[in-house]
Scaffold this active site. Sequence first.
Site, PDB file in Angstrom:
ATOM      1  N   HIS A 160      -5.319  -3.825   5.445  1.00  0.00           N
ATOM      2  CA  HIS A 160      -4.943  -4.055   4.045  1.00  0.00           C
ATOM      3  C   HIS A 160      -6.112  -4.638   3.254  1.00  0.00           C
ATOM      4  O   HIS A 160      -6.125  -5.811   2.927  1.00  0.00           O
ATOM      5  CB  HIS A 160      -3.724  -4.982   3.952  1.00  0.00           C
ATOM      6  CG  HIS A 160      -3.376  -5.320   2.535  1.00  0.00           C
ATOM      7  ND1 HIS A 160      -2.887  -4.392   1.640  1.00  0.00           N
ATOM      8  CD2 HIS A 160      -3.503  -6.474   1.827  1.00  0.00           C
ATOM      9  CE1 HIS A 160      -2.710  -4.965   0.460  1.00  0.00           C
ATOM     10  NE2 HIS A 160      -3.085  -6.231   0.536  1.00  0.00           N
ATOM     11  N   ASP A 204       0.839  -1.207   0.000  1.00  0.00           N
ATOM     12  CA  ASP A 204       0.000   0.000   0.000  1.00  0.00           C
ATOM     13  C   ASP A 204       0.876   1.259   0.000  1.00  0.00           C
ATOM     14  O   ASP A 204       0.538   2.265  -0.635  1.00  0.00           O
ATOM     15  CB  ASP A 204      -0.933  -0.007   1.223  1.00  0.00           C
ATOM     16  CG  ASP A 204      -1.807  -1.251   1.243  1.00  0.00           C
ATOM     17  OD1 ASP A 204      -2.302  -1.632   0.168  1.00  0.00           O
ATOM     18  OD2 ASP A 204      -1.970  -1.860   2.313  1.00  0.00           O
TER      19      ASP A 204
END
Length: 317
Positions: free
Chosen positions: A183, A156
Site C-alpha cells: 500500500h 486501493d
Amino acid sequence: MRASQARLVKVAVLGAGGGIGQPLSLLLKHSKDVTQLNVYDVHGAPGVAADLSHICTPSKVQGYGPEELAKAVSGVDLVLIPAGVPRKPGMTRDDLFNTNASIVRDLSAAVAKSSPKAIIGVISNPVNSTVPIAAETLKKAGVYDPRKLFGITTLDIVRARTFVAEALKKSPSDIDVPVIGGHSGETIVPLLSKFSELSEEQVKALTHRIQFGGDEVVKAKAGAGSATLSMAYAAFEFAGHVIRALNGEKGVTLCTYVESKAEPSCAFFSSPVELGKDGVEKILPLPKRNSYEDALLVKCVEGLQGNIKKGIAFGTK
Ligand code: NAD
Ligand code: LMR
C-alpha cells in the site's frame, strides 16, 4: 450464504478521535452486526463515544482515554487501528514511519496482552511496514497468529473500482478489481488486464491513478491530512468481510495484506484471501497477469522488500 445464527461482534477502534476513526466509528455504530463498540484515543475518545451513544441503533458504545487501553481492547473480536499521523503534501508514507512505528507497536502489544485472539486490521501508515511491526510485537508476546493480522489495503480496491467504473461508464458495484502487492505508490499493483475494453493508454493512466490516488487527496487537502472518509468507508468494507466470515459465511474473499507466500520474495503481500472464522482461511493464488502487470510486480517487490525489512528490524529491536 449467511449463517442463520449470526454472532454479534465486539469491535475496538484505536485512534477513534481522528479523521478516519470518527467516521469509521459512525459506520460501525450503524452496523447491525456490531454489539459493542469501544472507541479509544489519546485525545477526545469520551466525546466521540458520548456523541455516538445517542444514535438509536442497538450497539453499545464506550469511550476510553489514554490510561484505559487495556480495557478498550479487552474481550473484543476485531481491533481496527487508524492511530497515528497522516501525510502532508510532499511526504511519502515512509516519512510517517518514525512516529507511527512505535504507536502501532504499543497498541499491538496491548492487544496481545488483553485480547490475544482478536483479529487486528492495521490502517496506520506506512502499512507495508506497520504490519510487520505488529507481527513482531505479537511474536514477542508469544501470541502471533498470522491468520489474524491484516493490513487494510481496501482503499486501493475502492479507488480501483471507482476509477475503472468511470472509464467503462459502468456501476462500481459491477466492477471487481484485484489489487495486489502493498500500500504505497509502485508497491500497489492493480490488475486491469481482465478489462479487455480498456485501451493500453487507459490501463496506464488508471494504473498510475490507482497507485497514486492517495497523493490526489493529500494535495487537495493542502496540509489538512490525507484520505479519511473514503478510508473509513474502505475499513468498514474490510470489517464487513471479516464479520461475515466470523459469522460462518463461506467463500468470503478480498485482497488484503497478510503474511504470505503468494509472492515468495515478500514475507507480507496483499493478494486475494479467503476468510474464515479464525481470519485468513486460505491465501489464494495470484490472479493471472500479462507482461505489463508482471513488470509492475517486479517494481512492487523491489520497494516492498525494503519496507518489510524496515518494519521487521523495528519490531525485533
Ligand atoms: P488523524 O491525525 O486525523 O487521526 C489520528 C488519530 O490517532 C488522532 O485522533 C490521534 O489522537 C490518534 N492517536 C495518535 N497516537 C495514538 C495512540 N498512541 N493511541 C491511540 N490514538 C492515537 O489521522 P487520520 O487521517 O485518521 O490517519 C490515521 C492514519 O491512517 C495515518 O497514519 C494515515 O496515513 C493512515 N491512513 C491509511 C490508509 C490506508 O489505506 N491504510 C488510508 C488513509 C490514511
Ligand atoms: C491513502 O492511500 O489515501 C492513504 O494511504 C493515505 C495517504 O497517505 O495517502
